[in-house]
Design an enzyme around this catalytic site. Structure first.
Site, PDB file in Angstrom:
ATOM      1  N   GLU A   1      46.114  41.805  27.568  1.00 14.53           N
ATOM      2  CA  GLU A   1      46.373  43.083  26.869  1.00 14.53           C
ATOM      3  C   GLU A   1      47.756  43.054  26.216  1.00 14.53           C
ATOM      4  O   GLU A   1      47.965  43.653  25.167  1.00 14.53           O
ATOM      5  CB  GLU A   1      46.195  44.252  27.856  1.00 14.53           C
ATOM      6  CG  GLU A   1      44.705  44.462  28.140  1.00 14.53           C
ATOM      7  CD  GLU A   1      44.360  45.020  29.507  1.00 14.53           C
ATOM      8  OE1 GLU A   1      45.250  45.557  30.198  1.00 14.53           O
ATOM      9  OE2 GLU A   1      43.176  44.916  29.892  1.00 14.53           O
TER      10      GLU A   1
ATOM     11  N   SER B   1      36.609  41.521  35.641  1.00 13.70           N
ATOM     12  CA  SER B   1      35.517  42.273  36.270  1.00 13.70           C
ATOM     13  C   SER B   1      35.129  41.734  37.653  1.00 13.70           C
ATOM     14  O   SER B   1      33.948  41.657  37.986  1.00 13.70           O
ATOM     15  CB  SER B   1      34.293  42.331  35.340  1.00 13.70           C
ATOM     16  OG  SER B   1      34.639  42.983  34.121  1.00 13.70           O
TER      17      SER B   1
ATOM     18  N   LYS C   1      47.491  48.556  35.756  1.00 14.90           N
ATOM     19  CA  LYS C   1      47.605  48.853  34.318  1.00 14.90           C
ATOM     20  C   LYS C   1      48.297  50.198  34.104  1.00 14.90           C
ATOM     21  O   LYS C   1      49.202  50.545  34.844  1.00 14.90           O
ATOM     22  CB  LYS C   1      46.216  48.830  33.662  1.00 14.90           C
ATOM     23  CG  LYS C   1      45.434  47.561  33.986  1.00 14.90           C
ATOM     24  CD  LYS C   1      44.260  47.365  33.070  1.00 14.90           C
ATOM     25  CE  LYS C   1      43.414  46.218  33.588  1.00 14.90           C
ATOM     26  NZ  LYS C   1      42.551  45.639  32.583  1.00 14.90           N
TER      27      LYS C   1
ATOM     28  N   HIS D   1      49.636  38.827  30.218  1.00 12.70           N
ATOM     29  CA  HIS D   1      48.302  39.430  30.341  1.00 12.70           C
ATOM     30  C   HIS D   1      47.671  39.546  28.951  1.00 12.70           C
ATOM     31  O   HIS D   1      48.358  39.807  27.967  1.00 12.70           O
ATOM     32  CB  HIS D   1      48.410  40.812  30.992  1.00 12.70           C
ATOM     33  CG  HIS D   1      47.090  41.362  31.399  1.00 12.70           C
ATOM     34  ND1 HIS D   1      46.252  41.992  30.509  1.00 12.70           N
ATOM     35  CD2 HIS D   1      46.441  41.335  32.589  1.00 12.70           C
ATOM     36  CE1 HIS D   1      45.146  42.350  31.139  1.00 12.70           C
ATOM     37  NE2 HIS D   1      45.229  41.967  32.405  1.00 12.70           N
TER      38      HIS D   1
ATOM     39  N   ASN E   1      46.070  44.787  39.513  1.00 13.88           N
ATOM     40  CA  ASN E   1      46.792  45.217  38.313  1.00 13.88           C
ATOM     41  C   ASN E   1      46.359  46.644  38.009  1.00 13.88           C
ATOM     42  O   ASN E   1      45.242  46.869  37.567  1.00 13.88           O
ATOM     43  CB  ASN E   1      46.436  44.272  37.159  1.00 13.88           C
ATOM     44  CG  ASN E   1      47.008  44.733  35.839  1.00 13.88           C
ATOM     45  OD1 ASN E   1      47.880  45.600  35.794  1.00 13.88           O
ATOM     46  ND2 ASN E   1      46.518  44.159  34.759  1.00 13.88           N
TER      47      ASN E   1
ATOM     48  N   GLU F   1      41.937  34.389  32.970  1.00  9.97           N
ATOM     49  CA  GLU F   1      41.233  35.630  32.680  1.00  9.97           C
ATOM     50  C   GLU F   1      40.560  35.530  31.314  1.00  9.97           C
ATOM     51  O   GLU F   1      41.207  35.767  30.284  1.00  9.97           O
ATOM     52  CB  GLU F   1      42.220  36.793  32.665  1.00  9.97           C
ATOM     53  CG  GLU F   1      42.946  36.990  33.974  1.00  9.97           C
ATOM     54  CD  GLU F   1      43.387  38.436  34.129  1.00  9.97           C
ATOM     55  OE1 GLU F   1      42.924  39.078  35.080  1.00  9.97           O
ATOM     56  OE2 GLU F   1      44.149  38.929  33.301  1.00  9.97           O
TER      57      GLU F   1
ATOM     58  N   GLY G   1      37.673  44.108  32.052  1.00  5.21           N
ATOM     59  CA  GLY G   1      37.350  45.521  31.871  1.00  5.21           C
ATOM     60  C   GLY G   1      36.013  45.763  31.189  1.00  5.21           C
ATOM     61  O   GLY G   1      35.716  46.889  30.801  1.00  5.21           O
TER      62      GLY G   1
HETATM   63  C1  PEP Z   1      42.943  42.613  34.690  1.00  8.02           C
HETATM   64  O1  PEP Z   1      43.473  43.688  34.474  1.00  8.02           O
HETATM   65  O2  PEP Z   1      43.643  41.600  34.708  1.00  8.02           O
HETATM   66  C2  PEP Z   1      41.503  42.572  34.917  1.00  8.02           C
HETATM   67  C3  PEP Z   1      40.956  41.424  35.216  1.00  8.02           C
HETATM   68  O3  PEP Z   1      40.807  43.748  34.793  1.00  8.02           O
HETATM   69  P1  PEP Z   1      39.289  44.025  35.294  1.00  8.02           P
HETATM   70  O4  PEP Z   1      39.199  43.546  36.721  1.00  8.02           O
HETATM   71  O5  PEP Z   1      39.117  45.505  35.178  1.00  8.02           O
HETATM   72  O6  PEP Z   1      38.383  43.260  34.401  1.00  8.02           O
END
Ligand code: PEP
Length: 251
Positions: A97, A213, A11, A95, A9, A167, A173
């Site tokens: 976000e 992460s 973003k 997601h 992703n 997630e 992040g």
């Molecule tokens: C994501 O964007 O879905 C994500 C898991 O980001 P990160 O790996 O940076 O935590």
């Protein structure tokens, strides 16, 4: 046996030119691998250019969202036809976000998932609790409401075409990864839910990705858990060597 799946992703990172460069680096690094399924999800403005670069490789193209209507006066939104026309096969839906900053709800996740399925796109449906929810002991309730809400009214045949990404919001992040045991526990819980909602076939066949992460140094342990079928990768998907190492850990 579920084939492992790794999605990147990107973003709101990478201009079209930068995305083209990253896609080229990824194509050289992993384009010929055929262990795990691989998908990259650049911003909308870069989809067409990335699509051209990854042609002839095993990397597929995903989008980060879609609207549930076919077309219309929805300023700022994007439709399934627009995505498919530039080569998109997968779409991230719900997601955290989007849920946190852009009013995504279980209802909109459901409408988007239904639309993706009816238009032949593979939805990657994101679910997961915040730190407050986990600490308040509400983790299972929240994950359950995300899964049940997102899949409301979706038939077994359609559910089988989807992918779920667990997630935990506190791990996205932040550099804080769920331990493999914490992630495995929720993945197994989601499989149990799918069994209740559908049946054992859906529970056993659906890929459930972990996101939060994931990095080259923790991917192997996470992906070796029995119910973790790969990852949805944010930060580490922006560096070709890191994404390569994660894909290899899944292969
Ligand atoms: C994501 O964007 O879905 C994500 C898991 O980001 P990160 O790996 O940076 O935590």
């Amino acid at each position: 046996m579920r084939r492992k799946f790794v999605a990147g992703n990107w973003k709101m990172y990478k201009t079209p030119s930068e995305a083209e460069t990253l896609a080229g680096d990824l194509k050289s690094a992993i384009g010929a691998l055929n262990g795990a399924e691989m998908v990259v999800c650049p911003p909308y403005t870069a989809l067409d250019r990335v699509n051209r670069v990854i042609q002839g490789s095993n990397i597929r193209l995903g989008a980060q969202d879609l609207h549930w209507e076919d077309q219309g006066a929805y300023t700022g939104k994007i439709s399934h036809d627009m995505l498919k026309d530039v080569g998109v096969s997968h779409v991230i839906i719900g997601h955290s976000e989007q849920r946190t900053y852009f009013h995504e709800t279980n209802e909109t996740v459901n409408k988007k998932t239904v639309k993706a399925l009816s238009s032949g796109l593979t939805p990657i449906v994101c679910v997961g609790e915040t730190l407050d929810e986990r600490e308040a002991g509400r983790m299972h309730d929240v994950v359950q409401s995300h899964v049940r809400g997102g899949y409301a009214g979706i038939s077994k045949a359609d559910a089988l075409k989807t992918i779920i990404a667990y997630e935990p919001v506190w791990a996205i992040g932040t550099g804080k990864t769920a331990t493999p045991e914490q992630a495995q526990e929720v993945h197994a819980f989601i499989r149990g839910l799918l069994k209740e909602m559908y049946d054992a076939e859906v529970a056993e066949s659906l890929r459930i990705l972990y996101g939060g992460s994931v990095k080259p140094d923790n991917a192997g342990e996470l992906f070796s858990q029995p119910d973790i079928d790969g990852g949805l990768i944010g930060g580490a998907a922006l560096k070709a060597p890191d994404f390569k190492a994660i894909v290899e850990a899944a292969s």
